[in-house]
Design an enzyme around this catalytic site. Structure first.
Site: not given
Length: 518
Positions: A84, A152-153, A207, A205, A80-81, A51-53
């Site tokens: 993190q 990006s993180l 998936e 990812h 991903c997120l 997800g974004p953020g």
């Protein structure tokens, strides 16, 4: 892969984790241990989605961080997120990636061969007889497998990543910014695990279609682990009811074999022809100019860019390193006005009832009868079977300008540095999940999956935009940004008259490209 469909919970659907737990059980004022137990009763495992953020922004995470904190006995896979978030909760810094943002980048990942839990006997609870299991996330996967990255993180592990003070440790990596090791490590963490809790995360990812079979195997390995973990940690009165159990079948292989066997049983009548324009005669014809001249005025046209390109160190897409300094190696463009073209539009349940269904039109503009009971994936699969697929051989075409004829020869691997051959081009919208979820569920042995009509987001749906759309590109162009070469790609049925028509189109297109470059 699971006995029951998964339950999707939006991270911001509840103000707090307590509110979410209250929706499961109305009892109030529970201690933390009871929260954990109640979540165990309702969920075999948890997947924290991309997800974004960023994890440090509470508004981006909703109930995710508290879910991690109060689910120490529930298997969690962060993607991903979500990966993190696990790193953030367990004390690691989440920083900007040393290679900059990556979007659809293919990277080679290698993993630790030792992923066993190492529990200190002195700290273990003597009363706890439950077996400590390790999630073998990469079981059955070869080292240096390719994955797709969008981020990006990164979770930043210092040099002492494996110190006893750290709750988590990295278990997989990819190459980062090579040549600047003093400021950044040369490797980027692509997966992590908690040393005690059944929590793992992956930065890439699984998936993604680009990650392929390895991604499916990772998800299956996690489901296998979650099932075994629940069975080994079952407590009377705490964990009840049915649970997940990984099915024996492997969906991608099963679907691929079924479809390929049916296609192979039919004789392919579609041939592929490619004519190459050497860079020295056509490289001055910029792709944007060619698209503008040849395709921009068409009712339906497309432009695709590959995710591969040159790296900062001058490597091509087959080598390690980032960032990528060119957007892509290949640009592909075309329209759906060839003799074999076919436009397919599918309007799903998020559209008004009268708009729903499948609409198919040929190049002549004739629209076939809409079939509401047929979805676009089933239609495409059936069409590929009926057409018998493409020929395995590619015919390279060379024109003899002096004598006015042409010659053909079978293409070799070195002649074609790409896999594109023409065929269906299009998009699948997110609302198609209503179909794909049930298809996967039923193909793996599940029964009774129903599409929830009330779950469709109609308020934000443009009634004129289909849920999914494809058209058959039988005449298209490909440009190689590395070499400056153009490739004219044609698909034709067998037959002398049909092939002559396609060759005429190739000659005309070559003349147009060369004229644009002058």
């Amino acid at each position: 892969m699971t006995t029951h469909p998964v339950k999707v919970v939006m991270n911001d659907a509840f103000s707090t984790l307590d509110d979410f737990i209250d929706s499961l059980d109305a009892s109030k004022n529970r201690p933390n241990e009871e929260k954990n137990n109640l979540l165990q009763q309702h969920f075999d495992c948890i997947v924290l989605s991309p997800g974004p953020g960023q994890p440090s922004h509470a508004s981006d995470m909703g109930i995710v961080l508290d879910t991690i904190r109060y689910s120490s006995e529930i298997p969690i896979l962060g993607v991903c997120l979500g990966h993190q978030a696990l790193g953030y909760v367990y004390g690691k810094e989440v920083t900007l990636a040393p290679c900059g943002p990556v979007h659809g980048l293919m990277s080679s990942v290698y993993y630790s061969s030792n992923q066993q839990n190492e529990t200190d006997d002195d700290d273990a609870d003597d009363d706890d007889e439950r077996e400590q299991l390790s999630c073998e996330l990469f079981r059955g996967i070869q080292q240096n497998f390719n994955v797709v990255r969008y981020h990006s993180l990164v979770v930043n592990f210092p040099d002492n990543a494996f110190s006893e003070d750290s709750e988590i440790e990295p278990i997989a990596w990819c190459k980062g910014l090579v040549g600047n090791e003093e400021e950044y490590p040369s490797d980027i963490c692509m997966a992590l695990r908690h040393k005690q809790y059944p929590h793992v995360g992956v930065q890439f990812h699984p998936e993604s279609i680009g990650t392929g079979e390895a991604g499916y195997q990772i998800i299956r390995n996690f489901c296998d682990f979650a099932y075994q973990y629940k069975m080994n940690n079952k407590k009377e009165g705490v964990i009840e009811g049915e649970s997940i159990e990984a099915a024996e079948s492997s969906l991608p292989i099963t679907v691929q074999l079924k479809t390929n066997d049916l296609i192979a049983s039919k004789t392919s009548h579609r041939q592929i022809y490619i004519h190459k324009l050497e860079g020295q005669s056509s490289s001055s014809s910029h792709p944007e100019e060619v698209f503008q001249e040849l395709f921009s005025s068409r009712e339906n046209s497309f432009w695709l860019d590959s995710s591969t390109g040159k790296t900062q160190l001058g490597n091509d897409e087959d080598n390690e390193g980032c960032p990528i300094i060119s957007n892509s190696r290949f640009s592909i463009m075309g329209s759906n006005d060839g003799p074999l073209s076919r436009k397919i539009e599918y309007f799903g349940i998020e559209h008004p009832q009268e708009k729903r269904g499948l609409r198919v039109s040929s190049n002549s503009g004739n629209t076939e009868a809409s079939t509401i009971d047929t979805d676009i994936l089933s239609y495409l699969r059936q069409t590929l079977i009926e057409d018998g697929g493409f020929s395995d051989h590619v015919h390279m075409v060379s024109f003899n300008e002096t004598e006015g004829d042409q010659t053909f020869h079978a293409a070799t691997d070195s002649e074609l540095p790409f896999d594109y051959r023409g065929g269906y081009v299009g998009f699948l919208g997110y609302e198609l999940r209503h179909i794909t979820q049930c298809s996967l569920f039923e193909l793996e042995g599940g029964h009774g999956c129903k599409i929830n009509d009330s779950d469709a987001s109609r308020e934000r749906t443009n009634p004129n935009v289909p849920t999914a759309a494809f058209f058959f590109a039988d005449r298209s162009l490909l440009f190689d940004h590395h070499t400056g070469d153009w490739y004219i790609v044609g698909v034709a049925n067998k037959g002398e008259e049909v092939i002559d028509d396609m060759l005429g189109w190739m000659k005309g297109t070559q003349a147009q490209i060369e004229a644009i470059g002058k």
